[in-house]
Enzyme design. Structure first.
Site, PDB file in Angstrom:
ATOM      1  CD  GLU B  60      -1.887  -2.323   1.555  1.00 21.47           C
ATOM      2  OE1 GLU B  60      -0.748  -2.578   1.997  1.00 21.47           O
ATOM      3  OE2 GLU B  60      -2.802  -3.169   1.526  1.00 21.47           O
ATOM      4  CG  HIS B 129      -9.030  -6.637   8.755  1.00 22.53           C
ATOM      5  ND1 HIS B 129      -7.878  -6.901   9.437  1.00 22.53           N
ATOM      6  CD2 HIS B 129      -8.872  -7.197   7.529  1.00 22.53           C
ATOM      7  CE1 HIS B 129      -7.055  -7.596   8.668  1.00 22.53           C
ATOM      8  NE2 HIS B 129      -7.627  -7.788   7.503  1.00 22.53           N
TER       9      HIS B 129
END
Lengths: 361, 324
Positions: B60, B129
Site C-alpha cells: 500500500e 480491519h
C-alpha cells in the site's frame, strides 16, 4: 555493468565518455559556475541561520554539489526530478530562481513556496522539479509515480529520484523498487551516499554485502556505483541509466559516493563527534568536487585561475543580491495561511465554494 | 427507476469516468483479474484492459504513493484500498504527500487522486480491519473525505470525487455493498459538501454519515411509530467539505439533535458537529446535544457483541427520548 565497490578496476577517464566528450568549453564553465552557486548560496544561508534569521532546519549539501549538477545537467524535457530534504542543490541545478530560494529560507512571501515550505520543501513543477520532501524515503514512491505518469502518457522520459544512504532501509523505498521492476517503470534511484544517516554511520545502520546499490540485484534491477567527486563519472554513469530508462523503460539504482562537510542539519549537535575533524579536513582537501572540477578545467585549459576567480566573484555577487532580496522581502500576510490548501478553493470553482472547507472561527 | 446495489452504483461510476477521461486509471489489490475483493470493480479489467485497471501487489505505501506521484503529473488515479484499515501502512503517503504537497509548494502542485475502499466495523473481522478513519482524514487540511450511505449517493459522489482536483478519500461500507436503492439511468453528479435530508421531521434532528444514516432512519421509524416523535434525518454525505449550513438549519428547525456516528467518540466526526452546533446554534437548542457513537474500545470480534458496539437504533431512540 554492475560492479562492486571492492573490485579493483582499471582507472577510467570518464571525460572520454560520449556524453562528456561532446561537452563544449562554455558548458563546462557553466557547470563550474552552477556548482559554485550552490555552495555560495548555502554558505550564505548558513550565516543567516546562525544569525537566527531562519527557522527550523537547514540541511546543507556542501561537498555533494557534483552529484546534483552531474545528474540534473542530463535532463531532457520529459525527465523529472524529486529529492528529499537536502534539496537546495537540486533546486538550483534545475534552474530555480536563487532569490526565491533564499527568500523561502527566510520564510518570506516572495519565497518559492510563499513561505509555506521552508528549506526542506522547494518545488518547481515548471522545471520538472517535484520537491523537496521532509520524510526520509517518503519521496521514493512519488518518484515512482512520476515515472508511471511519464510512461502512462506514452512519453520518452524518466524520473531521477534522489535519496540518502539513510533512506535505503525504509520500507517505502523497497516497495518502490519492487513496483519499479515489476511494472518496468523508468525511475532512476540515485542514492547519495554521504556515509552518515544523521549521526549513524553506514556500517552501523545498513546490512549489505558490498554496497547499498547492490541490493537492487534482489529485485532484478541494474545498478552501479559512481565516485561523486568526479563530475565526469557522475554524468557518464547517470547517462547510462537515463538511456536505459528512455530506450527500454527500465529502472536503475545508482549509488554515488559523496560526503557532506557539515552535520546532518546545522542543528546537528553532534556533527563533530561522530566523525573526526581530520576526516572532514581530508575530504575538503582531497575530494572536494568543486575544487577538483576547477583543477580539471584549468588542466584542460578551459579555465585559468584568474577566470575561475572572476566567476567565483560574480557568483558571490549574485548570492549577495539574492540575500538582500530575501532580507528586503515582506513576511507573508496572515490571510495566506488559508491559501494553497485546496486547488478548488484557490481557483474559486463552484466545487471549491460548496460546503465548508476550513474550520475554527 | 432501476434498483441497483451500492456496489453496482460504484462500478457504474468508475466505468463512466474511465470512458469520460483518458487519464482515469484504477489501481489496487485484486481490482483487475480477480474482479475486486468486494467486486466493486467487477468486469472493468475485461472491458477496459491492462492500462486502465491495474492489479497492484500488497504494497500500500508503494502503490498509493505511486498514485500520488502520478497525480502530480495530471493522471487521475482511483486507488482501491481493500480496507481503509490498510491505509495505516500508507499513512505517510496519504497524509504527508497527498495532503501537504500543495501547501508546501505554495500552491504549485495539486493531486487529483481518489483513494477509496470500505471503512467500517460490523463484520466480525477484529480491530485491525474495522477502522473508520474519516475523522483522522478530516483533521488534515488538504484532504477531502466522503462517506456515502446509499447507492444513489455513492455513484454521484464518486463521479464528483474523480473530477475533483484535490485528493479525495472515499469511504465505503462492506455492509452496504449488497444493499439496493433506486438510481436513475441518466447521468448525475452529487457535489461534495452538500448534505441531504433523508427524512423530514420536526421534533429532533438525527445527524449521521455513512451506514449510521440507515441506523438513524430505523430509529426515526421507531420514534414515530412508538412515541409519536417526528425525527428528521440529515445525512452529511461529505465530512470535509462539510455542509455546515444544513446542520445548523435542521437544528434551528427541530431544536434538538442526536448525532449518530460509527467513529469512536473521542474526537470523532460527531464531536466536531457538536462543537459547531453549540457555537452557532446555542440559542436554538432546547436540550443538550446527544451523541451515539461506536462504544469506546477496539472493535471487538465477538459476533454476539460487535453489533451492539456499533450505534444501534435502540441506543439512538433512548438518547432521543432523553431530550424530547
Amino acid at each position: 555493468m554492475s560492479e562492486t565497490k571492492t573490485a579493483a578496476t582499471e582507472p577510467v577517464d570518464y571525460a572520454r565518455a560520449e556524453i562528456n566528450s561532446a561537452l563544449g568549453a562554455a558548458e563546462k564553465i557553466r557547470f563550474f559556475s552552477e556548482m559554485l552557486r550552490i555552495r555560495r548560496f548555502e554558505q550564505t544561508a548558513l550565516k543567516y541561520y546562525n544569525q537566527g534569521k531562519m527557522g527550523g532546519f537547514l540541511h546543507l549539501y556542501i561537498g555533494q554539489e557534483a552529484v546534483a549538477l552531474g545528474t540534473v545537467s542530463l535532463m531532457g524535457k520529459n525527465d523529472h526530478v524529486i529529492t528529499a530534504y537536502r534539496d537546495h542543490g537540486h533546486a538550483l541545478a534545475v534552474g530555480m530562481d536563487m532569490k526565491a530560494c533564499m527568500a523561502e529560507l527566510l520564510g518570506k512571501a516572495t519565497g518559492c513556496s510563499r513561505g509555506k515550505g521552508g528549506s526542506m520543501h522547494y518545488f518547481a513543477p515548471d522545471k520538472n522539479y517535484w520537491g523537496g520532501h521532509g520524510i526520509v524515503a517518503g519521496q521514493t514512491p512519488l518518484g515512482l509515480g512520476l515515472a508511471y505518469g511519464v510512461k502512462y502518457k506514452g512519453l520518452k522520459g524518466c524520473c531521477l529520484c534522489f535519496l540518502g544512504d539513510g533512506a535505503v532501509n525504509q520500507g517505502s523505498y523497497h516497495e518502490s523498487l519492487n513496483l519499479a521492476a515489476l511494472w518496468k517503470l523508468p525511475v532512476i534511484y540515485v542514492i547519495e551516499n554521504n556515509q552518515y544517516s544523521m549521526g549513524t554511520s553506514m556500517e552501523r545502520s545498513s546490512a549489505m554485502r558490498n554496497c547499498l546499490a547492490e541490493r537492487a540485484e534482489g529485485y532484478g534491477i541494474a545498478w552501479d556505483v559512481a565516485n561523486g567527486e568526479d563530475f565526469y563519472e557522475v554524468r557518464a554513469k547517470t547517462w547510462n541509466a537515463i538511456r536505459r530508462a528512455h530506450d527500454e523503460s527500465l529502472p536503475f539504482v545508482l549509488e554515488v559516493d559523496t560526503y557532506r562537510y557539515y552535520g546532518h542539519s546545522v542543528a546537528d549537535a553532534n556533527a563533530k563527534k561522530y566523525r573526526s575533524a581530520d576526516e572532514i579536513e581530508h575530504y575538503k582537501t582531497h575530494h572536494d568536487p568543486i575544487r577538483l572540477w576547477r583543477k580539471r578545467l584549468v588542466d584542460e585549459k578551459v579555465l585559468t585561475e584568474e577566470s575561475a576567480d572572476e566567476i567565483d566573484a560574480a557568483v558571490k555577487q549574485e548570492v549577495a543580491e539574492a540575500a538582500q532580496f530575501a532580507l528586503d522581502s515582506e513576511d507573508p500576510a496572515p490571510e495566506t495561511i488559508f491559501e494553497d490548501v485546496y486547488w478548488e478553493v484557490d481557483n474559486q470553482t463552484e466545487v471549491g465554494q460548496t460546503g465548508r472547507h476550513f474550520f475554527g472561527d | 427507476m432501476p434498483l441497483i446495489t451500492y456496489r453496482t452504483a460504484l462500478n457504474q461510476a468508475l466505468a463512466e469516468e474511465i470512458l469520460r477521461d483518458e487519464n482515469v486509471v484504477i489501481i489496487g489489490e485484486e481490482v483487475a483479474q480477480y474482479n475486486g475483493a468486494y467486486k466493486v470493480t467487477e468486469g472493468l479489467w475485461e472491458r477496459f484492459g491492462d492500462k486502465r485497471v491495474v492489479d497492484a501487489p500488497i504494497s500500500e505505501a508503494g502503490f498509493i504513493g505511486m498514485g500520488i506521484g502520478a497525480s502530480m503529473l495530471g493522471i487521475r488515479p482511483v486507488m482501491e484500498l481493500m480496507f481503509w484499515s490498510f491505509a495505516y501502512v500508507a499513512w505517510d503517503q496519504i497524509i504527508n504527500n497527498a495532503g501537504q504537497v500543495r501547501y508546501m509548494s505554495g500552491g504549485l502542485i495539486n493531486c487529483p487522486i481518489v483513494i477509496r475502499g470500505p471503512a467500517n466495523g460490523g463484520t466480525n473481522v477484529g480491530a485491525t480491519h474495522s477502522h473508520t478513519p474519516e475523522n483522522f482524514i478530516a483533521n488534515t487540511p488538504g484532504l477531502k473525505v466522503v462517506c456515502p450511505a446509499t447507492a444513489y449517493d455513492a455513484k454521484g459522489l464518486m463521479k464528483a470525487a474523480i473530477r475533483d482536483n484535490d485528493p479525495v478519500c472515499f469511504m465505503e461500507n462492506t455492509l452496504l455493498y449488497g444493499e439496493s436503492w433506486e438510481v436513475p439511468e441518466e447521468e448525475y453528479v452529487i457535489p461534495l459538501g452538500v448534505a441531504d435530508i433523508k427524512r423530514a421531521g420536526t421534533d429532533v434532528s438525527l445527524i449521521a454519515h455513512g451506514r449510521a444514516v440507515l441506523t438513524a432512519l430505523k430509529a426515526a421509524e421507531i420514534l414515530e411509530a412508538d412515541h409519536g416523535i417526528h425525527a428528521e434525518v440529515l445525512d452529511l454525505r461529505s465530512i470535509r467539505p462539510l455542509d455546515e449550513e444544513a446542520v445548523l438549519a435542521t437544528v434551528r428547525k427541530t431544536h434538538r439533535a442526536v448525532l449518530v456516528d460509527e467513529n469512536k467518540p473521542f474526537c470523532g466526526v460527531s464531536a466536531q458537529i457538536a462543537a459547531t452546533i453549540q457555537e452557532k446554534a446555542f440559542d436554538d437548542l432546547d436540550a443538550p446535544v446527544q451523541r451515539v457513537c461506536t462504544l469506546d474500545a477496539p472493535s471487538i470480534y465477538s459476533p454476539a457483541l460487535e453489533p451492539i458496539q456499533l450505534p444501534t437504533p435502540e441506543r439512538v431512540v433512548i438518547k432521543a427520548l432523553d431530550i424530547c
